[in-house]
Design a protein around this motif. Structure first.
Motif, short mmCIF file in Angstrom:
data_model
loop_
_atom_site.label_atom_id
_atom_site.label_comp_id
_atom_site.label_asym_id
_atom_site.label_seq_id
_atom_site.Cartn_x
_atom_site.Cartn_y
_atom_site.Cartn_z
N LEU A 109 -40.86 33.45 -34.80
CA LEU A 109 -40.96 32.12 -34.21
C LEU A 109 -40.56 32.15 -32.73
N VAL A 110 -39.63 33.01 -32.37
CA VAL A 110 -39.29 33.18 -30.96
C VAL A 110 -40.47 33.80 -30.21
N ALA A 111 -41.14 34.77 -30.85
CA ALA A 111 -42.32 35.38 -30.24
C ALA A 111 -43.42 34.34 -30.02
N LYS A 112 -43.57 33.44 -30.97
CA LYS A 112 -44.55 32.36 -30.83
C LYS A 112 -44.19 31.46 -29.67
N HIS A 113 -42.91 31.09 -29.57
CA HIS A 113 -42.44 30.28 -28.45
C HIS A 113 -42.70 30.99 -27.13
N ASP A 114 -42.34 32.27 -27.05
CA ASP A 114 -42.49 33.00 -25.80
C ASP A 114 -43.95 33.07 -25.36
N HIS A 115 -44.84 33.25 -26.32
CA HIS A 115 -46.27 33.28 -26.00
C HIS A 115 -46.73 31.94 -25.43
N THR A 163 -41.49 18.87 -33.93
CA THR A 163 -41.06 19.75 -32.86
C THR A 163 -41.65 21.14 -33.03
N HIS A 164 -41.36 22.02 -32.06
CA HIS A 164 -41.78 23.42 -32.18
C HIS A 164 -41.06 24.05 -33.38
N PRO A 165 -41.75 24.87 -34.17
CA PRO A 165 -41.13 25.41 -35.39
C PRO A 165 -39.89 26.26 -35.16
N VAL A 166 -39.69 26.76 -33.95
CA VAL A 166 -38.48 27.54 -33.70
C VAL A 166 -37.23 26.67 -33.74
N MET A 167 -37.37 25.36 -33.47
CA MET A 167 -36.19 24.52 -33.36
C MET A 167 -35.46 24.31 -34.70
N PRO A 168 -36.15 23.96 -35.79
CA PRO A 168 -35.42 23.87 -37.06
C PRO A 168 -34.83 25.20 -37.50
N ALA A 169 -35.47 26.31 -37.12
CA ALA A 169 -34.89 27.62 -37.45
C ALA A 169 -33.55 27.81 -36.74
N ILE A 170 -33.48 27.34 -35.49
CA ILE A 170 -32.21 27.40 -34.76
C ILE A 170 -31.17 26.50 -35.43
N GLY A 171 -31.58 25.28 -35.75
CA GLY A 171 -30.65 24.34 -36.36
C GLY A 171 -30.09 24.84 -37.68
N GLN A 172 -30.97 25.34 -38.54
CA GLN A 172 -30.53 25.84 -39.83
C GLN A 172 -29.66 27.09 -39.67
N GLY A 173 -29.99 27.92 -38.69
CA GLY A 173 -29.18 29.10 -38.44
C GLY A 173 -27.78 28.74 -37.97
N ALA A 208 -32.38 32.18 -33.48
CA ALA A 208 -33.68 32.43 -34.11
C ALA A 208 -34.14 33.88 -33.91
N LYS A 209 -33.71 34.52 -32.84
CA LYS A 209 -34.06 35.93 -32.65
C LYS A 209 -33.47 36.78 -33.77
N GLN A 210 -32.32 36.36 -34.29
CA GLN A 210 -31.72 37.06 -35.42
C GLN A 210 -32.37 36.68 -36.74
N ASP A 211 -32.70 35.39 -36.88
CA ASP A 211 -33.13 34.86 -38.18
C ASP A 211 -34.64 34.78 -38.35
N ALA A 212 -35.35 34.49 -37.28
CA ALA A 212 -36.81 34.27 -37.36
C ALA A 212 -37.47 34.74 -36.07
N PRO A 213 -37.43 36.04 -35.81
CA PRO A 213 -37.95 36.55 -34.53
C PRO A 213 -39.42 36.23 -34.29
N VAL A 216 -28.43 33.31 -21.35
CA VAL A 216 -27.50 32.60 -22.24
C VAL A 216 -28.22 32.16 -23.50
N LEU A 217 -29.41 31.59 -23.33
CA LEU A 217 -30.12 31.01 -24.46
C LEU A 217 -30.76 32.06 -25.36
N PHE A 218 -31.31 33.11 -24.77
CA PHE A 218 -32.07 34.09 -25.53
C PHE A 218 -31.26 35.33 -25.89
N GLN A 219 -30.31 35.70 -25.05
CA GLN A 219 -29.56 36.95 -25.26
C GLN A 219 -28.10 36.70 -25.63
N ASP A 220 -27.70 35.44 -25.74
CA ASP A 220 -26.30 35.08 -26.05
C ASP A 220 -25.34 35.77 -25.08
#
Length: 269
Positions: free
Chosen positions: A125-131, A217-227, A118-123, A188-192
């Motif tokens: 949403l990751v910022a929202k999660h981090d907040h 779920t949190h909106p970042v999760m479907p972004a991860i799945g679709q990515g 998601a950091k690549q595809d929808a950053p 691992v999860l955020f920086q691969d």
């Protein structure tokens, strides 16, 4: 490094299909009991407890937790079998699919927490999660594991989930015990850190893969799945209606139905 044989492994069900199931952080192998029952004898679930979870020993902080957990899961792959992983367990399942493709017939990734996608595809949403995650991150930094577990559990629960005071003391204690592994896998999860997104790595996972997410779920999760679906050679996505992040625990019947349909489709090909 811990001996893989030191991990506690629970067996659920008695079906012909061998199924390796990998639970989420601050849960345990018993989290798969509902799914095992919903599969109605179709599969035998081999369910290890991660270190610092369930009946497995505590992680002593030595070695790389993601590597240790992967190694201990891989030790269960004694023959070709299917794998299902939830949340962090979904990350382990994904890595197994790339490293042991000959031993995995199919994989189901339920809400895999691969934030680097998601950091690549929808950053945003990751910022929202981090907040939203900042309170439990602060608690971890402060060493308040009880508060960190409480906030971590709340963030990944839905509005109708039991509140922390309503959970059994044993459940709360187990969550507090396991929450210290969360920062150990952040890179691992955020920086691969392990390079799963490097060119060609996901291409090794040629088996059929189903990626499930909850509609609440949190909106970042479907972004991860679709990515991940776009990056994997043979993947599809599906949604469990009315479910949050804790899909296989809160909605085992719906999860089983989608998994069985997926298995049927892979047989029909």
């Amino acid at each position: 490094m811990k001996d893989p044989s030191s991990v506690h492994v629970r067996t659920l069900g008695q079906g012909a299909r061998k199924l390796l199931t990998l639970h989420c952080t601050i849960a345990h192998s018993g989290a798969w009991s509902g799914l095992a029952a919903a599969l109605e004898g179709e599969a035998t679930l081999i369910a290890p407890d991660m270190l610092s979870h369930g009946r497995s020993p505590d992680w002593d902080g030595q070695g790389d937790y993601f590597d240790l957990t992967t190694e201990m899961a891989a030790a269960q792959l004694t023959e070709p079998m299917d794998v299902i992983g939830h949340s962090f367990g979904g990350m382990i399942a994904l890595r197994l699919a790339t490293e042991y493709p000959d031993l995995i017939r199919s994989a189901v990734l339920i809400e895999p927490v691969f934030f680097a996608v998601a950091k690549q595809d929808a950053p945003e949403l990751v910022a929202k999660h981090d907040h939203e995650a900042q309170p439990y991150t602060d608690a971890l930094v402060a060493g308040d594991m009880a508060l960190a577990a409480r906030l971590f559990n709340r963030m990944w629960s839905t509005d109708d989930s039991p509140r922390w005071p309503d959970l059994p003391e044993r459940t709360r204690a187990a969550m507090v015990r396991g929450v210290h592994v969360v920062p150990a896998v952040e890179d691992v999860l955020f920086q691969d850190q392990k390079g799963l997104l490097n060119p060609g790595v996901l291409d090794r996972a040629t088996m059929p893969i189903l990626i499930l997410s909850g509609s609440k779920t949190h909106p970042v999760m479907p972004a991860i799945g679709q990515g991940l679906q776009r990056r994997l050679p043979n993947a599809s996505c599906a949604v469990v209606e009315r479910a949050g992040h804790m899909v296989p625990i809160s909605h085992p019947q719906d999860t089983a139905r989608l998994v069985q349909q997926f298995w049927q489709n892979t047989r029909d090909r």
